[in-house]
Write a protein that holds these residues in place. Structure first.
Motif, PDB file in Angstrom:
ATOM      1  N   UNK A   1      -0.923  10.101  -8.935  1.00  0.00           N
ATOM      2  CA  UNK A   1      -1.909  10.585  -9.821  1.00  0.00           C
ATOM      3  C   UNK A   1      -1.661  10.089 -11.239  1.00  0.00           C
ATOM      4  N   UNK A   2      -2.838  10.048 -11.825  1.00  0.00           N
ATOM      5  CA  UNK A   2      -3.085   9.864 -13.249  1.00  0.00           C
ATOM      6  C   UNK A   2      -2.439  11.078 -13.833  1.00  0.00           C
ATOM      7  N   UNK A   3      -2.342  10.850 -15.050  1.00  0.00           N
ATOM      8  CA  UNK A   3      -1.741  12.268 -15.924  1.00  0.00           C
ATOM      9  C   UNK A   3      -2.071  11.902 -17.412  1.00  0.00           C
ATOM     10  N   UNK A   4      -2.400  13.037 -17.930  1.00  0.00           N
ATOM     11  CA  UNK A   4      -3.172  13.084 -19.334  1.00  0.00           C
ATOM     12  C   UNK A   4      -2.022  13.289 -20.288  1.00  0.00           C
ATOM     13  N   UNK A  17      -7.356  -0.709  -8.428  1.00  0.00           N
ATOM     14  CA  UNK A  17      -6.463  -1.787  -7.992  1.00  0.00           C
ATOM     15  C   UNK A  17      -5.674  -1.460  -6.864  1.00  0.00           C
ATOM     16  N   UNK A  18      -4.847  -0.210  -6.885  1.00  0.00           N
ATOM     17  CA  UNK A  18      -3.767   0.237  -6.002  1.00  0.00           C
ATOM     18  C   UNK A  18      -4.602   0.714  -4.686  1.00  0.00           C
ATOM     19  N   UNK A  72       0.825  -1.234   0.045  1.00  0.00           N
ATOM     20  CA  UNK A  72      -0.029  -0.009   0.070  1.00  0.00           C
ATOM     21  C   UNK A  72       0.860   1.298   0.072  1.00  0.00           C
ATOM     22  N   UNK A  73       2.021   1.296   0.805  1.00  0.00           N
ATOM     23  CA  UNK A  73       2.764   2.517   0.597  1.00  0.00           C
ATOM     24  C   UNK A  73       3.871   2.739  -0.390  1.00  0.00           C
ATOM     25  N   UNK A  86      -6.555  10.610  -8.152  1.00  0.00           N
ATOM     26  CA  UNK A  86      -5.210  10.836  -7.110  1.00  0.00           C
ATOM     27  C   UNK A  86      -5.544  10.254  -5.574  1.00  0.00           C
ATOM     28  N   UNK A  87      -4.734   9.515  -4.988  1.00  0.00           N
ATOM     29  CA  UNK A  87      -4.763   9.350  -3.595  1.00  0.00           C
ATOM     30  C   UNK A  87      -3.686   9.093  -2.886  1.00  0.00           C
ATOM     31  N   UNK A  88      -2.925   9.985  -2.508  1.00  0.00           N
ATOM     32  CA  UNK A  88      -1.493   9.527  -1.774  1.00  0.00           C
ATOM     33  C   UNK A  88      -1.546   8.713  -0.801  1.00  0.00           C
TER      34      UNK A  88
END
Ligand SMILES: Cc1ncc(C[n+]2csc(CCOP(=O)(O)OP(=O)(O)O)c2C)c(N)n1
Length: 318
Positions: free
Chosen positions: A111-114, A73-74, A57-58, A103-105
């Motif tokens: 983060x997803x990125x375009x 999934x993450x 997870x980390x 995103x969810x630190x």
């Protein structure tokens, strides 16, 4: 894991949740409830679940605009993902990022990125930070094969090898970059060979085989944690839907897509579960469970408030 039967069942349900998430948002899009477009990962669920479940997870992960499945999934909550799609205040980016900015630190989702290939140097930076702080975390970057022609791809691979970064690069090679067959734009279509040219351990694998992806990423992560440096994994897969909503799909034949459906990862894992002793009713139960996770997320998202207008510029960086 190793994948005991029960763990396989959880993975199967997770892949179904991701598939049903994409189906649900397609329906919301058709109802006009989602603005813009989105890039579905239908057919690529094994790379998402196999890769992320082999991480802690980390550990860190970056993904692209096609990353809904990888984010879930993450560990991103399905409720927060659904609410983000609908632009609600309860979304993972407070409704202001949408499909391409999950995103969810707290679960390592940086983060997803375009921007094609942008997640690679971000993941390398996270890997470098773990290395400098003497933590044993790894960072994994997902990207499509179209990313290999970007300058930052080369810069990242070079530095990752030189600095022996705990970095795992997972290229989801689905044969097309947007609407262009990748062999028309890329001189070496087996992209893992490019990584090898940098002296990076690299491998090409069947990206629709969940167990294989899990084991490969698990091995890469163990090596990276022990200071063994980066690894490049080219996972051969296929996107069963268009590049985005509204894609007329004139660049490939219906026969080709139908053939790919025979090899799609959920079907394959279902067959494997039956071999391992599950029954048809076990699979039906997992399907029903996945269905209720999506129904709950939909209910949560639809009943959530929109962001307050006063919040419009909070957390926005220009
Ligand atoms: C730097 C940059 N150039 C161009 C685009 C437009 N674009 C969006 S998706 C895409 C294709 C990327 O293909 P690939 O990396 O194979 O990923 P896939 O879409 O197949 O998952 C392109 C060129 C972009 N988003 N970013």
């Amino acid at each position: 894991m190793p994948l005991t039967s029960e763990r396989f069942q959880d993975a199967y349900r997770q892949m179904l949740v991701i598939r049903k998430f994409e189906e649900a948002i397609r329906s919301l899009y058709q109802q006009g409830k989602i603005r813009g477009s989105f890039h579905p990962c239908v057919g690529q669920e094994a790379t998402a679940v196999g890769g992320c479940w082999a991480l802690r997870k980390d550990d860190y992960m970056t993904c692209t605009y096609r990353g809904h499945g990888q984010a879930i999934a993450k560990g991103l909550s399905v409720r927060a993902a659904m609410a983000e799609m609908l632009g609600k205040a309860t979304g993972c980016s407070k409704g202001k990022g949408g499909s391409m900015h999950f995103t969810d630190p707290s679960v390592g989702l940086l983060g997803a990125n375009a921007i094609v290939a942008a997640g690679l140097p971000h993941a390398a930076g996270a890997a470098l930070s773990a290395q400098l702080q003497k933590k044993d975390n790894v960072a994994l970057a997902y990207f499509g094969e179209g990313a290999v022609n970007q300058g930052v791809f080369l810069e990242t691979l070079n530095l990752a090898v030189i600095w022996k970064l705990p970095l795992i690069l997972v290229c989801e090679n689905n044969l097309y970059s947007e609407m262009t067959p990748s062999h028309e734009t890329t001189s070496v279509v087996d992209t893992y060979k490019r990584a090898a040219a940098f002296g990076m351990a690299s491998i090409q694998i069947d990206g629709n085989d969940l167990e294989l992806i899990y084991e490969t990423v698990e091995g890469a992560a163990a090596k990276a944690r022990a200071g063994g440096g980066p690894m490049y994994i080219e996972a051969m897969t296929y996107r069963l839907w268009g590049h985005m909503m509204g894609d007329p799909e004139i660049y490939r034949t219906k026969e080709e897509v139908a053939q790919a459906r025979e090899n799609e990862p959920i079907l394959r894992l279902g067959r494997r579960l039956l071999e391992l002793g599950c029954s048809d009713s076990d699979l039906a139960r997992l399907d029903t469970e996945a269905e209720s996770i999506i129904a709950d997320a939909l209910q949560f998202a639809e009943s959530s408030p929109a962001p307050e207008p006063a919040e419009a510029f909070t957390d926005i960086f220009i």
